[in-house]
Scaffold this active site. Structure first.
Site, mmCIF file in Angstrom:
data_model
loop_
_atom_site.group_PDB
_atom_site.id
_atom_site.type_symbol
_atom_site.label_atom_id
_atom_site.label_comp_id
_atom_site.label_asym_id
_atom_site.label_seq_id
_atom_site.Cartn_x
_atom_site.Cartn_y
_atom_site.Cartn_z
ATOM 1 N N ARG A 1 0.869 -1.189 0.000
ATOM 2 C CA ARG A 1 0.000 0.000 0.000
ATOM 3 C C ARG A 1 0.895 1.225 0.000
ATOM 4 O O ARG A 1 1.765 1.375 0.845
ATOM 5 C CB ARG A 1 -0.993 -0.024 1.157
ATOM 6 C CG ARG A 1 -0.501 0.463 2.452
ATOM 7 C CD ARG A 1 -1.602 0.642 3.486
ATOM 8 N NE ARG A 1 -1.182 0.176 4.787
ATOM 9 C CZ ARG A 1 -0.230 0.757 5.528
ATOM 10 N NH1 ARG A 1 0.396 1.831 5.098
ATOM 11 N NH2 ARG A 1 0.084 0.248 6.700
ATOM 12 N N HIS B 1 -1.797 3.740 6.332
ATOM 13 C CA HIS B 1 -2.861 2.796 6.693
ATOM 14 C C HIS B 1 -4.216 3.485 6.525
ATOM 15 O O HIS B 1 -5.173 2.920 6.026
ATOM 16 C CB HIS B 1 -2.657 2.319 8.128
ATOM 17 C CG HIS B 1 -3.810 1.545 8.655
ATOM 18 N ND1 HIS B 1 -4.192 0.345 8.103
ATOM 19 C CD2 HIS B 1 -4.702 1.808 9.654
ATOM 20 C CE1 HIS B 1 -5.263 -0.102 8.753
ATOM 21 N NE2 HIS B 1 -5.589 0.768 9.683
ATOM 22 N N TYR C 1 6.699 4.072 10.626
ATOM 23 C CA TYR C 1 7.159 2.679 10.739
ATOM 24 C C TYR C 1 7.829 2.157 9.472
ATOM 25 O O TYR C 1 8.196 0.990 9.399
ATOM 26 C CB TYR C 1 5.956 1.781 11.080
ATOM 27 C CG TYR C 1 4.751 2.053 10.202
ATOM 28 C CD1 TYR C 1 4.629 1.450 8.951
ATOM 29 C CD2 TYR C 1 3.761 2.947 10.604
ATOM 30 C CE1 TYR C 1 3.562 1.724 8.130
ATOM 31 C CE2 TYR C 1 2.672 3.222 9.786
ATOM 32 C CZ TYR C 1 2.576 2.614 8.560
ATOM 33 O OH TYR C 1 1.519 2.899 7.740
HETATM 34 C C1 LIG Z 1 -10.958 -7.487 14.776
HETATM 35 C C2 LIG Z 1 -10.207 -6.215 14.579
HETATM 36 N N1 LIG Z 1 -9.028 -6.037 15.191
HETATM 37 C C3 LIG Z 1 -8.321 -4.881 15.007
HETATM 38 C C4 LIG Z 1 -8.844 -3.881 14.217
HETATM 39 C C5 LIG Z 1 -8.038 -2.598 14.005
HETATM 40 N N2 LIG Z 1 -7.438 -2.655 12.663
HETATM 41 C C6 LIG Z 1 -8.012 -2.063 11.593
HETATM 42 S S1 LIG Z 1 -7.164 -2.333 10.184
HETATM 43 C C7 LIG Z 1 -5.992 -3.227 11.002
HETATM 44 C C8 LIG Z 1 -4.814 -3.807 10.245
HETATM 45 C C9 LIG Z 1 -5.224 -4.892 9.327
HETATM 46 O O1 LIG Z 1 -4.097 -5.311 8.615
HETATM 47 P P1 LIG Z 1 -4.252 -6.207 7.339
HETATM 48 O O2 LIG Z 1 -5.191 -7.327 7.625
HETATM 49 O O3 LIG Z 1 -2.902 -6.566 6.887
HETATM 50 O O4 LIG Z 1 -4.980 -5.258 6.278
HETATM 51 P P2 LIG Z 1 -4.417 -3.919 5.593
HETATM 52 O O5 LIG Z 1 -4.844 -2.772 6.472
HETATM 53 O O6 LIG Z 1 -2.946 -4.009 5.514
HETATM 54 O O7 LIG Z 1 -5.083 -3.859 4.269
HETATM 55 C C10 LIG Z 1 -6.274 -3.320 12.345
HETATM 56 C C11 LIG Z 1 -5.450 -4.048 13.328
HETATM 57 C C12 LIG Z 1 -10.097 -4.100 13.617
HETATM 58 N N3 LIG Z 1 -10.652 -3.177 12.808
HETATM 59 N N4 LIG Z 1 -10.752 -5.276 13.777
#
Ligand SMILES: Cc1ncc(C[n+]2csc(CCOP(=O)(O)OP(=O)(O)O)c2C)c(N)n1
Ligand SMILES: [Mg+2]
Length: 330
Positions: free
Chosen positions: A242, A246, A254
């Site tokens: 990406r 975020h 980071y």
């Molecule tokens: C169950 C849950 N835990 C934590 C979060 C907070 N959170 C939102 S996005 C994220 C990271 C997700 O990473 P990834 O699965 O790699 O997806 P990306 O954002 O990289 O597309 C987190 C921890 C959430 N929304 N839902």
């Protein structure tokens, strides 16, 4: 020019969708800054090839579940930018009547079973849809998009376990963009290739270049054939990046500028544009016409959103609870 097994129409279709996703995201970011769009935006800039390659391998009757970074998935599955923009702007003409925003966009008629603010939340939903298809003996496939971070969650493992056990027509599509929020993959998982996790659930696991739309398309086609033949699910890991934070506003402390620059050089939209010019006998003029079409569609989408009404407080509870399951066809 080398011989391509794809028609020009197919290739241009891929480019059109990738460009639409890229430009939709950039426009949404601008409109958020300008005040039209409230709330968070988790953009998928840099990840366009995964959405387009995967959805191109599906039929319109197949279904997907999406994520908090889902705009690309929706556009690739046929979502209309103007209804998406209206939803982002919290307008009644949006996909959820302006009440869901980016994280909840859904269109059952297109087989989009929803974006999802719960990380990993869409994975069991896709398994439920795949179970329904199997029970009803329908030759349909359910594909769940999710990130690398989601593969460390219980929901992922439980979903793959049942899908493997029951040989469901499901595809687990991991967009490995190397980070879950600010945590790099090596600090959240003890394996380098997440596709290896398929071994535990008796399904094939594939790792593909997620910035190469054709590689993603070919890998997903293999998984679709397997699912339709009743041979069960597949885990696909598409390695990508990406390019933005975020979320919009993420200070991104980071990761290094060098790393970001390296991945920008592998930009999937630019790379595919160059490939089309070089390998597919497409002219610069054709591509420019496409680019102008995308901008026009997005001008219209923004104007549509801006001129649409906001939901009134009296309708706060309408459309929130399902009244009946009858007619809930996806
Ligand atoms: C169950 C849950 N835990 C934590 C979060 C907070 N959170 C939102 S996005 C994220 C990271 C997700 O990473 P990834 O699965 O790699 O997806 P990306 O954002 O990289 O597309 C987190 C921890 C959430 N929304 N839902
Ligand atoms: Mg991630």
């Amino acid at each position: 020019m080398s011989e391509s097994p794809y028609s020009q129409k197919t290739l241009l279709g891929f480019y059109h969708q990738m460009l639409m996703i890229r430009e939709f995201e950039l426009r949404a970011i601008n409109e958020r800054r300008a005040g039209l769009i409230p709330g968070f935006i988790h953009s998928c800039v840099g990840q366009e090839a995964t959405a387009v390659g995967a959805c191109a391998a599906l039929e319109s009757s197949d279904v997907i579940t999406s994520t908090h970074r889902g705009h690309g998935h929706l556009i690739a599955k046929g979502g209309e930018p103007k209804y998406m923009m209206a939803e982002l702007a919290a307008r009644t003409t949006g996909y959820c009547g302006g009440k869901g925003g980016s994280l909840h966009m859904t269109d059952f008629s297109l087989g989009i079973l929803g974006a999802n603010g719960i990380v990993g939340g869409g994975i069991p939903i896709a398994v439920g849809a795949a179970l329904a298809f199997q029970q009803k003996r329908e030759p349909r496939v359910a594909l769940a998009f999710f990130g690398d971070g989601a593969t460390n969650e219980g929901a992922f493992h439980e979903a793959l376990n049942l899908a493997g056990l029951w040989r469901l027509p499901a595809i687990f599509f991991c967009e490995n963009n190397l980070y879950g929020e600010g945590t790099p993959q090596e600090k959240q998982a003890p394996v380098a290739d997440l596709a290896i996790r398929a071994d535990s659930y008796a399904m094939p696991g594939m790792t593909v270049d997620g910035n190469d739309v054709l590689a993603v398309y070919e890998a997903t086609k293999v998984a679709v054939v397997r699912a339709r033949l009743g041979e069960g699910p597949t885990l696909i890991e598409a390695k990508t990046y990406r390019q933005r934070g975020h979320y919009e506003g993420d200070p991104m402390v980071y990761r290094s500028k060098v790393e970001m620059e390296e991945w920008k050089r592998l930009d999937p939209v630019i790379a595919f544009r160059e490939w089309l010019l070089r390998e597919a006998d497409v002219s610069e003029a054709e591509i420019i016409t496409f680019e102008q079409d995308v901008q026009k569609a997005l001008d219209e989408a923004v104007a549509f959103a801006a001129s649409s009404p906001k939901p009134v407080p009296e309708t706060a509870l309408a459309g929130v609870y399902a009244e009946t399951h009858d007619g809930l066809v996806f």
